[in-house]
Design a protein around this motif. Sequence first.
Motif, PDB file in Angstrom:
ATOM      1  N   TYR A 292       0.853  -1.179   0.000  1.00 30.20           N
ATOM      2  CA  TYR A 292       0.000   0.000   0.000  1.00 30.20           C
ATOM      3  C   TYR A 292       0.892   1.233   0.000  1.00 30.20           C
ATOM      4  CZ  TYR A 292       1.054   0.381   4.997  1.00 30.20           C
ATOM      5  OH  TYR A 292       1.710   0.513   6.197  1.00 30.20           O
ATOM      6  N   LEU A 293       0.288   2.379  -0.241  1.00 32.01           N
ATOM      7  CA  LEU A 293       0.995   3.644  -0.280  1.00 32.01           C
ATOM      8  C   LEU A 293       0.772   4.413   1.028  1.00 32.01           C
ATOM      9  CD1 LEU A 293       0.220   4.893  -3.914  1.00 32.01           C
ATOM     10  CD2 LEU A 293       2.271   3.738  -3.080  1.00 32.01           C
ATOM     11  N   SER A 294       1.821   5.117   1.395  1.00 25.95           N
ATOM     12  CA  SER A 294       1.749   5.966   2.578  1.00 25.95           C
ATOM     13  C   SER A 294       2.435   7.288   2.250  1.00 25.95           C
ATOM     14  CB  SER A 294       2.426   5.297   3.775  1.00 25.95           C
ATOM     15  OG  SER A 294       2.361   6.127   4.922  1.00 25.95           O
ATOM     16  N   PRO A 295       1.874   8.402   2.693  1.00 25.17           N
ATOM     17  CA  PRO A 295       2.505   9.704   2.381  1.00 25.17           C
ATOM     18  C   PRO A 295       3.935   9.765   2.901  1.00 25.17           C
ATOM     19  CG  PRO A 295       0.300  10.009   3.242  1.00 25.17           C
ATOM     20  CD  PRO A 295       0.626   8.559   3.442  1.00 25.17           C
ATOM     21  N   ALA A 296       4.806  10.230   2.050  1.00 26.81           N
ATOM     22  CA  ALA A 296       6.230  10.322   2.418  1.00 26.81           C
ATOM     23  C   ALA A 296       6.460  11.563   3.242  1.00 26.81           C
ATOM     24  CB  ALA A 296       7.081  10.320   1.156  1.00 26.81           C
ATOM     25  N   GLU A 297       7.167  11.403   4.382  1.00 30.06           N
ATOM     26  CA  GLU A 297       7.534  12.514   5.248  1.00 30.06           C
ATOM     27  C   GLU A 297       9.005  12.407   5.591  1.00 30.06           C
ATOM     28  OE1 GLU A 297       4.892  12.416   8.523  1.00 30.06           O
ATOM     29  OE2 GLU A 297       3.078  12.874   7.346  1.00 30.06           O
ATOM     30  N   GLY A 298       9.377  13.113   6.632  1.00 30.02           N
ATOM     31  CA  GLY A 298      10.784  13.063   7.022  1.00 30.02           C
ATOM     32  C   GLY A 298      11.184  11.678   7.482  1.00 30.02           C
ATOM     33  N   GLY A 299      10.300  10.949   8.131  1.00 33.97           N
ATOM     34  CA  GLY A 299      10.538   9.573   8.541  1.00 33.97           C
ATOM     35  C   GLY A 299       9.545   8.646   7.874  1.00 33.97           C
ATOM     36  N   SER A 300       9.729   7.367   8.099  1.00 38.27           N
ATOM     37  CA  SER A 300       8.828   6.378   7.496  1.00 38.27           C
ATOM     38  C   SER A 300       7.462   6.456   8.156  1.00 38.27           C
ATOM     39  CB  SER A 300       9.397   4.980   7.651  1.00 38.27           C
ATOM     40  OG  SER A 300       8.509   4.032   7.123  1.00 38.27           O
ATOM     41  N   THR A 301       6.451   6.426   7.331  1.00 36.79           N
ATOM     42  CA  THR A 301       5.075   6.464   7.810  1.00 36.79           C
ATOM     43  C   THR A 301       4.393   5.103   7.707  1.00 36.79           C
ATOM     44  OG1 THR A 301       4.300   7.120   5.631  1.00 36.79           O
ATOM     45  CG2 THR A 301       4.811   8.880   7.183  1.00 36.79           C
ATOM     46  N   CYS A 302       5.119   4.076   7.353  1.00 35.04           N
ATOM     47  CA  CYS A 302       4.554   2.729   7.259  1.00 35.04           C
ATOM     48  C   CYS A 302       4.239   2.229   8.663  1.00 35.04           C
ATOM     49  CB  CYS A 302       5.532   1.783   6.571  1.00 35.04           C
ATOM     50  SG  CYS A 302       5.878   2.226   4.850  1.00 35.04           S
ATOM     51  N   GLN A 303       3.058   1.733   8.869  1.00 35.59           N
ATOM     52  CA  GLN A 303       2.613   1.248  10.154  1.00 35.59           C
ATOM     53  C   GLN A 303       2.057  -0.157   9.984  1.00 35.59           C
ATOM     54  OE1 GLN A 303      -0.217   3.982  11.777  1.00 35.59           O
ATOM     55  NE2 GLN A 303       1.205   5.738  11.727  1.00 35.59           N
ATOM     56  N   ALA A 304       2.467  -1.013  10.851  1.00 35.72           N
ATOM     57  CA  ALA A 304       1.971  -2.387  10.813  1.00 35.72           C
ATOM     58  C   ALA A 304       0.499  -2.445  11.174  1.00 35.72           C
ATOM     59  CB  ALA A 304       2.769  -3.283  11.757  1.00 35.72           C
ATOM     60  N   MET A 305       0.003  -1.442  11.939  1.00 35.38           N
ATOM     61  CA  MET A 305      -1.383  -1.423  12.331  1.00 35.38           C
ATOM     62  C   MET A 305      -2.186  -0.516  11.416  1.00 35.38           C
ATOM     63  SD  MET A 305      -1.419  -3.546  14.761  1.00 35.38           S
ATOM     64  CE  MET A 305      -3.069  -3.300  15.370  1.00 35.38           C
ATOM     65  N   SER A 306      -1.767  -0.366  10.199  1.00 34.31           N
ATOM     66  CA  SER A 306      -2.477   0.484   9.251  1.00 34.31           C
ATOM     67  C   SER A 306      -3.833  -0.160   8.908  1.00 34.31           C
ATOM     68  CB  SER A 306      -1.655   0.673   7.984  1.00 34.31           C
ATOM     69  OG  SER A 306      -2.391   1.374   7.023  1.00 34.31           O
ATOM     70  N   ASN A 307      -4.745   0.699   8.502  1.00 34.76           N
ATOM     71  CA  ASN A 307      -6.072   0.184   8.146  1.00 34.76           C
ATOM     72  C   ASN A 307      -6.010  -0.791   6.992  1.00 34.76           C
ATOM     73  OD1 ASN A 307      -5.295   2.115   6.347  1.00 34.76           O
ATOM     74  ND2 ASN A 307      -7.289   3.105   6.181  1.00 34.76           N
ATOM     75  N   ILE A 308      -5.112  -0.625   6.074  1.00 32.75           N
ATOM     76  CA  ILE A 308      -4.967  -1.560   4.943  1.00 32.75           C
ATOM     77  C   ILE A 308      -4.542  -2.929   5.455  1.00 32.75           C
ATOM     78  CG2 ILE A 308      -3.769  -2.005   2.772  1.00 32.75           C
ATOM     79  CD1 ILE A 308      -5.777   0.276   2.639  1.00 32.75           C
ATOM     80  N   CYS A 309      -3.581  -2.951   6.371  1.00 34.36           N
ATOM     81  CA  CYS A 309      -3.104  -4.231   6.901  1.00 34.36           C
ATOM     82  C   CYS A 309      -4.183  -4.896   7.750  1.00 34.36           C
ATOM     83  CB  CYS A 309      -1.845  -4.000   7.737  1.00 34.36           C
ATOM     84  SG  CYS A 309      -0.456  -3.364   6.767  1.00 34.36           S
ATOM     85  N   LEU A 310      -4.947  -4.089   8.488  1.00 38.69           N
ATOM     86  CA  LEU A 310      -6.007  -4.682   9.309  1.00 38.69           C
ATOM     87  C   LEU A 310      -7.110  -5.272   8.439  1.00 38.69           C
ATOM     88  CD1 LEU A 310      -6.273  -1.999  12.152  1.00 38.69           C
ATOM     89  CD2 LEU A 310      -5.158  -4.219  12.238  1.00 38.69           C
ATOM     90  N   TRP A 311      -7.427  -4.636   7.307  1.00 37.75           N
ATOM     91  CA  TRP A 311      -8.481  -5.137   6.454  1.00 37.75           C
ATOM     92  C   TRP A 311      -8.044  -6.369   5.642  1.00 37.75           C
ATOM     93  CZ3 TRP A 311      -9.998   0.372   4.380  1.00 37.75           C
ATOM     94  CH2 TRP A 311     -10.655   1.078   5.410  1.00 37.75           C
ATOM     95  N   SER A 312      -6.774  -6.523   5.511  1.00 36.82           N
ATOM     96  CA  SER A 312      -6.297  -7.659   4.732  1.00 36.82           C
ATOM     97  C   SER A 312      -6.353  -8.928   5.552  1.00 36.82           C
ATOM     98  CB  SER A 312      -4.856  -7.418   4.261  1.00 36.82           C
ATOM     99  OG  SER A 312      -4.013  -7.263   5.403  1.00 36.82           O
TER     100      SER A 312
END
Length: 312
Positions: A292-312
Amino acid sequence: MEQSTTLDIESLKITQEQFILASQSLHLQRPGYDAVYPVGLYGWRKRCLYFFLLLLLVTMIVNLALTVWIIKVMNFSMDGMGNLHLNQDGIHLEGISEFLLPLYVKEIQSRQQENVLVLRSEKNVTINARDSQGQLTGQLTVGPEAVEAQCQKLEVRSRDGGRLLFTADEEEVIMTTEKFTVTGSEGAVFGHSVETPLIRARASEDLRLESPTRTLTMEAPRGVDVSAAQGQLKVSSRKDLQLESTEGEILLDANNIQLGSLPLGVYTASPSQASHEQAVYEVCVCPSGKIYLSPAEGGSTCQAMSNICLWS
């Protein structure tokens, strides 16, 4: 005693003389002509005999004439009959020949002037091969709808007879040609697995591997190489597309790698607004393997508890 014997002899002589005289006196005088008794066939018997002899003569003449006519029409000669000639090599036929019963031969060859041998039939042409006991070991039938071959093994060899091009038996079909071309509009349909070292399309044409209702699987003990030298390589699936490597890695090596239609991993009030405001994204992978895509910022915004991961 002597006197009695002399009397007997004299009496015997008198009796003999009396017999001679009596026979001369009783002798009948012959008539003036002798009696003639006819011997042979006369009357209707004679006429019937002549009629049968005449009928036999006519039959012999007609039979002889028919024999000469048959010999002339069938063109009998010392070498054979008509288009059929007998020689030391076998039987030589000229023109069209028709056989009403089965023909048993060892070899059939065309004429020396022509290199074409034609077998014609109103229904089908059947060639049988039998063993010494008369059992059927092979059969080739050429019919109006299909050509059927019944044998233990079918082999197709090259012109010189040395190279094996095609073979088929009850267990497998082997093709040893350098190229196998399918020109049908629908391609080739295989009901089960296909084992081949190379699948390649012809020049200026696309190669398409498709399974409309089931799964398309490509396996190899040392890897599968899928390449398009001058065109695009497209892999599409209605459901899941799985790339799996049990011991190695999956390498995507290209100048540009595009992953389209990836979902956003964070909640925004308006996805369209977020797409206009955010220009750079980072690609994240869930523990389940979903991207999935996550907005790029100064640090990583990837989260294991993201809504995409929870729905999968």
